[in-house]
Scaffold this motif. Sequence first.
Motif, mmCIF file in Angstrom:
data_model
loop_
_atom_site.group_PDB
_atom_site.id
_atom_site.type_symbol
_atom_site.label_atom_id
_atom_site.label_comp_id
_atom_site.label_asym_id
_atom_site.label_seq_id
_atom_site.Cartn_x
_atom_site.Cartn_y
_atom_site.Cartn_z
ATOM 1 N N VAL A 48 0.932 -1.074 0.213
ATOM 2 C CA VAL A 48 0.026 -0.113 -0.084
ATOM 3 C C VAL A 48 0.860 1.300 -0.163
ATOM 4 O O VAL A 48 0.554 2.472 -0.539
ATOM 5 C CB VAL A 48 -1.025 0.039 1.124
ATOM 6 C CG1 VAL A 48 -1.642 1.257 1.313
ATOM 7 C CG2 VAL A 48 -2.093 -1.128 1.096
ATOM 8 N N GLY A 49 2.103 1.246 0.767
ATOM 9 C CA GLY A 49 2.945 2.289 0.927
ATOM 10 C C GLY A 49 2.686 3.293 1.841
ATOM 11 O O GLY A 49 3.197 4.343 2.181
ATOM 12 N N HIS A 50 1.747 2.858 2.828
ATOM 13 C CA HIS A 50 1.523 3.626 4.247
ATOM 14 C C HIS A 50 1.144 2.690 5.052
ATOM 15 O O HIS A 50 0.725 1.507 5.005
ATOM 16 C CB HIS A 50 0.075 4.352 3.744
ATOM 17 C CG HIS A 50 0.466 5.452 2.581
ATOM 18 N ND1 HIS A 50 1.046 6.613 2.891
ATOM 19 C CD2 HIS A 50 0.220 5.478 1.311
ATOM 20 C CE1 HIS A 50 1.200 7.531 1.715
ATOM 21 N NE2 HIS A 50 0.628 6.645 0.857
ATOM 22 N N ALA A 51 1.293 3.221 6.423
ATOM 23 C CA ALA A 51 1.164 2.242 7.598
ATOM 24 C C ALA A 51 -0.356 2.195 7.677
ATOM 25 O O ALA A 51 -1.316 2.897 7.335
ATOM 26 C CB ALA A 51 1.497 2.832 8.970
ATOM 27 N N LEU A 52 -0.872 1.029 8.010
ATOM 28 C CA LEU A 52 -2.637 0.720 7.904
ATOM 29 C C LEU A 52 -2.932 0.777 9.521
ATOM 30 O O LEU A 52 -4.218 0.966 9.747
ATOM 31 C CB LEU A 52 -2.926 -0.679 7.490
ATOM 32 C CG LEU A 52 -2.346 -0.635 6.118
ATOM 33 C CD1 LEU A 52 -2.651 -1.887 5.251
ATOM 34 C CD2 LEU A 52 -3.285 0.444 5.106
ATOM 35 N N PHE A 53 -2.031 0.392 10.634
ATOM 36 C CA PHE A 53 -2.514 0.425 11.971
ATOM 37 C C PHE A 53 -1.384 1.194 12.658
ATOM 38 O O PHE A 53 -0.250 1.350 12.364
ATOM 39 C CB PHE A 53 -2.170 -1.002 12.357
ATOM 40 C CG PHE A 53 -3.241 -1.861 11.837
ATOM 41 C CD1 PHE A 53 -4.462 -2.221 12.284
ATOM 42 C CD2 PHE A 53 -2.954 -2.803 10.847
ATOM 43 C CE1 PHE A 53 -5.523 -2.784 11.821
ATOM 44 C CE2 PHE A 53 -3.677 -3.502 10.229
ATOM 45 C CZ PHE A 53 -5.143 -3.777 10.771
ATOM 46 N N SER A 54 -1.811 1.769 13.657
ATOM 47 C CA SER A 54 -0.985 2.577 14.664
ATOM 48 C C SER A 54 -0.812 1.552 15.949
ATOM 49 O O SER A 54 -1.772 1.183 16.384
ATOM 50 C CB SER A 54 -1.652 3.959 15.294
ATOM 51 O OG SER A 54 -1.804 4.924 14.038
ATOM 52 N N ARG A 55 0.591 1.409 16.090
ATOM 53 C CA ARG A 55 0.679 0.438 17.286
ATOM 54 C C ARG A 55 1.348 0.936 18.366
ATOM 55 O O ARG A 55 2.161 1.877 18.544
ATOM 56 C CB ARG A 55 1.775 -0.786 16.645
ATOM 57 C CG ARG A 55 1.319 -1.576 15.544
ATOM 58 C CD ARG A 55 2.516 -1.952 14.577
ATOM 59 N NE ARG A 55 2.194 -2.782 13.419
ATOM 60 C CZ ARG A 55 1.724 -2.266 12.274
ATOM 61 N NH1 ARG A 55 1.973 -0.974 12.165
ATOM 62 N NH2 ARG A 55 1.415 -3.213 11.386
ATOM 63 N N GLY A 56 0.703 0.867 19.370
ATOM 64 C CA GLY A 56 1.172 1.552 20.737
ATOM 65 C C GLY A 56 1.102 0.506 21.904
ATOM 66 O O GLY A 56 0.329 -0.678 21.700
#
Length: 305
Positions: A48-56
């Motif tokens: 996709v070229g972009h992050a799909l999830f923010s991980r924290g």
Amino acid sequence: MERPELPPQQLHAFVVLAEELHFGRAAARLGIAQPPLSQQIRRLEDKVGHALFSRGPGRVTLTPAGRELLPAARRALTDLADGLAAARAVGSGRAGRLRIGFAASLALTVLPGLLRTFRQRFPGVHLDIHEMTSAPQIAALHDKTIDIGLLREPPTDETELGFWTVLDEPFVAVLPATHPLAAQRVVELGQLADSPFVLLPRAVGPQLYDQITGLCTAAGFTPRIAQHAVEWQTVCALVETGLGVSLAPASIRRIRLKGVAFRGIRPGTARTRVAVAWRRDDRNPLVGRLLATVSRDRPDRLQAR
């Protein structure tokens, strides 16, 4: 610009994680360990070229790109599942299209019951029905423009086509109601020697035409043909006008015309065959389904040849 290919396995992992928002629960639902799940999501994000999830710590959320992809991913998986189901249905003979040619007179006998039963058993199959006489059906089977034929008097010299007899029936004399012989219950064939005949052209059904003229020859005369007509209903209509008489399969009596009399003939041993025809090398499972329907519904009359 080429669109990136998004493998279904990665899309499935993405949708499950988007619904669970927890790697452990998503991995358990998918039946895999967390590291392979993380790898699939990373590969998808790379495409996709972009992050799909923010991980924290303790939390996973969809990014704007992930929220945008989610409905499209669900649609893609649904379309794929539907496509696989449809392909399996066609491959197993439960869906698809079956092209059937039939002689018009068979609408008075075997056709309605056969189609009704087949549609009840296989409602997902689209039946493409074509009315045509016997010779064009044979040509259409060879040309692969129909899959099944329902015809009278199949040829005896075919090697590429198979035939099963589904019905045989006697002939009757078709007379104008005002004809002197209409007063008799049974007509001797020789009594028709002086009457003009209305027959189907030989080109549309050579075997049936030869059988009818052969009956006349055996009775001691050559029929004097005054008129040809392509369909039996037209033959009967022309007989009603007084243009001549005819010999026809007994089912033709179901054509109700006040000015036409149908009488048994003597000798009454001659019968006309109705057969289902198909290409012997046809691998369409729907052909087998229809033949099985014929065999199951008419086992007492089915004769293989």
